[in-house]
Scaffold this active site. Structure first.
Site, PDB file in Angstrom:
ATOM      1  N   LYS A 198      63.554  39.999  36.528  1.00 27.83           N
ATOM      2  CA  LYS A 198      63.047  38.820  36.535  1.00 27.83           C
ATOM      3  C   LYS A 198      61.932  38.776  37.865  1.00 27.83           C
ATOM      4  CE  LYS A 198      64.000  35.783  35.030  1.00 27.83           C
ATOM      5  NZ  LYS A 198      63.258  35.111  33.817  1.00 27.83           N
ATOM      6  N   HIS A 330      67.486  36.153  24.524  1.00 22.62           N
ATOM      7  CA  HIS A 330      67.416  35.726  25.875  1.00 22.62           C
ATOM      8  C   HIS A 330      68.713  35.089  26.565  1.00 22.62           C
ATOM      9  CE1 HIS A 330      67.205  31.444  27.890  1.00 22.62           C
ATOM     10  NE2 HIS A 330      66.513  32.175  28.628  1.00 22.62           N
TER      11      HIS A 330
HETATM   12  O1  GKR Z   1      68.400  32.622  35.354  1.00 21.41           O
HETATM   13  O2  GKR Z   1      66.594  32.480  36.746  1.00 21.41           O
HETATM   14  C1  GKR Z   1      67.258  32.594  35.728  1.00 21.41           C
HETATM   15  C2  GKR Z   1      66.436  33.051  34.370  1.00 21.41           C
HETATM   16  O3  GKR Z   1      64.907  32.771  34.893  1.00 21.41           O
HETATM   17  C3  GKR Z   1      66.517  32.165  33.330  1.00 21.41           C
HETATM   18  O4  GKR Z   1      66.461  30.485  33.843  1.00 21.41           O
HETATM   19  C4  GKR Z   1      65.450  32.332  32.279  1.00 21.41           C
HETATM   20  O5  GKR Z   1      65.635  31.256  31.310  1.00 21.41           O
HETATM   21  O6  GKR Z   1      66.470  34.413  31.754  1.00 21.41           O
HETATM   22  C5  GKR Z   1      65.580  33.411  31.562  1.00 21.41           C
HETATM   23  C6  GKR Z   1      64.525  34.076  31.078  1.00 21.41           C
HETATM   24  O7  GKR Z   1      64.408  35.204  30.438  1.00 21.41           O
HETATM   25  O8  GKR Z   1      63.367  33.371  31.116  1.00 21.41           O
HETATM   26 MG    MG Z   2      62.383  35.115  29.763  1.00 22.91          MG
END
Ligand code: GKR
Ligand code: MG
Length: 432
Positions: A198, A330
């Site tokens: 991420k 996702h």
């Molecule tokens: O949990 O911070 C998080 C992610 O950024 C999530 O909110 C996203 O929706 O995992 C997700 C993604 O693949 O964009």
């Molecule tokens: Mg994503």
């Protein structure tokens, strides 16, 4: 046996969530979900897990009467009743709150799909119990016995600023070496074979350095990076230059389908890596627009929680196949009921060719009987028992509901949480 649905219980829960960083800000100390229980007159209970934000709870409560008197087999009737009760208001704002939406879980236009999913999975769980068959068999049978997931890495702080409980065991994850340590720990514990980072948090050079360190440490692992559209088109192209030959797919680098298309057209000239999304192809209308543009996005990261359930995600898989696109999954912070529903679904989709995302390693609590689900070699075995194959641990549910009552959080707010660390943080997108 009287199979008419008599009761629908929606229980909001909260569980500990580490200080994980993302484009919108940072995770709060408690993640919200809700647990759905649908009970028939003869006392059978089907279960599901979904979002737990206030707006979702309100819309679920508005839709619950749709189920009264239906049999668990009445999925189509349920869907049309939900549509009538939950049509999005025409003047509803696009997103609730000022922050960027990291997943369309907060998108008003997804209300019908989210509620249909919430009820559909619980009804399928009931159907499976009645037919003495696992949900995967109701979906056409298993195309695979185990479903692979990926190691989902996050930049993170060591502790929450509000210190609501003891620090998590993962420690700080800011520098590239710390991300490698995080990956080692997660892979050792779960056996994952693919890695996702991420991103969209720190300057892109720092995130590229982390990815290069990961590829050096795990040369055989397929790698993905996901900045949640926090890079401009120019930055997205600069980054991919530095990651040539490293990525399995490039997830949501730039904002909007236009931004993604601009990146994709350039990547094609470079003979490049496919783009994946959970941000710009999130329903059938957006799917059609992507096709009209010549499929700049090549991989849809589906999510039954907002696509409208398990069966519609199977239809999405067919569409992806038709247009020569890939499919994976996702995730958002979740517990075992969601994970097991993802597993039944993924097992039923022959076209799914990538390890799915999961936030599961970041959680340490559980609401299902028997506690935390066990991965073997990075995969989950598809349960063969009736229905979903998991049941609720009522003591755990009460405990997690008590967390909800006391945590003080009613809507996910990564931006507001980040402003506790940095009052000048705007969350404006794209940041780099
Ligand atoms: O949990 O911070 C998080 C992610 O950024 C999530 O909110 C996203 O929706 O995992 C997700 C993604 O693949 O964009
Ligand atoms: Mg994503």
């Amino acid at each position: 046996m009287n199979l008419a649905i008599r009761h629908v219980r929606i229980t909001p829960i909260a569980f500990r969530d580490p200080p994980l960083l993302n484009a919108a800000g940072i995770h709060e100390p408690w993640a919200l979900r809700s647990v759905i229980e649908i009970e028939t007159a003869c006392g059978r209970v089907g279960i599901n897990e979904t979002y737990g934000d206030q707006s979702m709870l309100e819309v679920l409560a508005r839709a619950a009467p749709a189920l009264q008197g239906l049999s668990p087999w009445d999925l189509n009737v349920m869907e049309s009743r939900v549509q009538t009760l939950v049509q999005p208001a025409s003047n509803a704002s696009e997103f609730q709150g000022e922050q960027i939406s990291l997943a369309p879980g907060t998108h008003v236009s997804k209300n019908v799909a989210k509620v249909v999913n919430a009820f559909e999975v619980a009804m399928l769980d009931l159907q499976g119990q009645l037919a003495n068959a696992p949900v995967v068999d109701l979906l056409g049978g298993a195309a695979r016995d185990t479903v692979p997931f990926s190691a989902y890495l996050f930049f993170k702080y060591a502790e929450h600023i509000d210190h609501p409980y003891a620090a998590d065991p993962w420690g700080e994850g800011i520098q590239p070496e710390a991300l490698v340590v995080q990956a080692c720990r997660m892979i050792e514990q779960y056996g994952f074979k693919s890695i996702k980072l991420k991103a969209g948090v720190f300057p892109p050079e720092q995130e590229v350095a982390a990815l290069l360190a990961l590829t050096q440490a795990f040369p055989d692992a397929p790698l993905r990076i996901d900045p949640n559209a926090n890079w401009s088109v120019a930055t997205s192209l600069k980054v991919i230059e530095q990651l040539r030959g490293v990525l399995e797919y490039y997830e949501d680098p730039a904002p909007g389908l236009d931004g993604m298309a601009a990146v994709a057209y350039k990547l094609r000239e470079m003979g490049g890596v496919p783009l994946a999304t959970n941000m710009v192809v999130t329903d059938y209308k957006e799917f059609a627009e992507n096709v009209r543009l010549g499929c700049p996005v090549r991989i849809v990261l589906s999510d039954h929680h907002y696509w409208g359930g398990l069966r519609t995600t199977q239809q999405l898989a067919r569409l992806c196949q038709t247009f020569d696109m890939g499919l994976s999954m996702h995730s958002n912070s979740h517990l075992g009921i969601s994970l097991i529903a993802m597993t039944h679904l993924a097992a039923s989709v022959p076209h799914l060719a990538y390890a799915c995302d999961t936030h599961y390693p970041w959680q340490d609590e559980e609401v299902v009987q028997g506690g935390r689900l066990k991965f073997e070699n990075g995969s989950l075995r598809v349960p063969r028992g009736p229905g979903l194959g998991v049941t609720i641990d009522s003591e755990a549910l009460a405990r997690l509901h008590d967390n909800y009552l006391h945590c003080g959080i009613r809507n996910r707010d990564d931006l507001g949480q980040m402003r506790k660390y940095d009052p000048t943080f705007t969350g404006k997108q794209p940041r780099y």
